[in-house]
Design an enzyme around this catalytic site. Sequence first.
Site, PDB file in Angstrom:
ATOM      1  N   GLY A 187       0.789  -1.220   0.000  1.00  0.00           N
ATOM      2  CA  GLY A 187       0.000   0.000   0.000  1.00  0.00           C
ATOM      3  C   GLY A 187       0.823   1.273   0.000  1.00  0.00           C
ATOM      4  N   LYS A 188       2.138   1.168  -0.124  1.00  0.00           N
ATOM      5  CA  LYS A 188       2.996   2.345   0.007  1.00  0.00           C
ATOM      6  C   LYS A 188       3.297   2.997  -1.344  1.00  0.00           C
ATOM      7  CE  LYS A 188       3.341   2.283   4.479  1.00  0.00           C
ATOM      8  NZ  LYS A 188       2.344   1.251   4.792  1.00  0.00           N
TER       9      LYS A 188
END
Length: 386
Positions: A187-188
Amino acid sequence: MSGNEIIDDQELRELKNIFTKSKGVLFAHGFDLRRNNIFRTKIFEKNFRKYLKCKYAVSCSSGTAAGTIALMALGIGKGDEVIVQSFTFIAAIESILMTGAKPVIVDTDNTLGMCPKDLQKKITKKTKCIMPVHMLGKSCNMDEIKKISKLKKIPIVEDACEALGVKYKNKFIGTLGEMGFFSFDFGKIITTGEGGMVTTNNKNLYIKLKALRDHGHENKSNIHRGLDKAICRGFNFRMTEMQAAVGIVQLKKLKKILYLKERNFKIIEKKLLEKKLIQLRKSNNGSSDQHDFLCLVFPHKLLAKRVYLKFVKQKIPVGILPVAKKWHFAGDWGHLWKNDSRYSKSYKRMWSNSKNLLDRTISIPISIKSSKKMILRNVEKILNII
């Protein structure tokens, strides 16, 4: 998030090269001839430190592992206290607990970053580290936090897991304290699936970090690993060559990701500010934010809840707030505080500024693949709902 939006044949090609150019060596160390002397983990570290303009970078298996070894490198352990803020991902607290130290939780200010005033109040003789967490692409008030750090002679370890690419006064977040650490989970802003990095300008900390993530190995060049000596107690927090191969490609895409995020953020921001219907999250450093999320702040939580339900109904994407707040706010972590006498009975009533702001905030993730037409259509929906 954004790195996962643009995974393509470039990452696949780099992964295949492990098998074609390096005969399938997936491990970060040794097998020099078989791997054709290509060490992708080292390449990723080198490129990362060049990007951030710092001296050293040490890769590891996750952002949580990165936070843990950063604290361990400072010698933090049982009986020590580490100050961190109430709005953070739970991993920041877990990294402190992993060392045996106690997390001391301070409230946030109106930017949702660490509150310098509350920080000052919470410092004791046992305080061994200050860990500001730069959440959702915005920096904490580092001028004030650094003043306190210097005055009290307490080192800063920055949790920059959600802030890769953010600058503060022309320096990258993650390079303002003794160490900074980053996450590359899926999710980064860039991703390696799982993975992390610790940055520092201190050579002694760099040596210690390398050993801590690799069973204590000194990692001396030109020595067989079986003959290498241990310089401290360590653990296996190593990154693999597969993660590093993806990271090398993703880092090359970072400039494009940041540009597209800012462009799309500005389109939404401009339309919302024109109508003067809603307040946006305040910033300590507006010109250099990462623009990962746009946060809408409502006058009261009931209105925020009503708007959120309308967003869901009309399929407007929302991010961490309010969907995953319970994983990002200390006031929801009863399982961590049940054996901690400081917080066990009162954690639900603490950190009132954080709770108040979080209850009134909706975060909108900024996609880099959205067309201008799609963004404007969503903005119209947002404005109509509000």
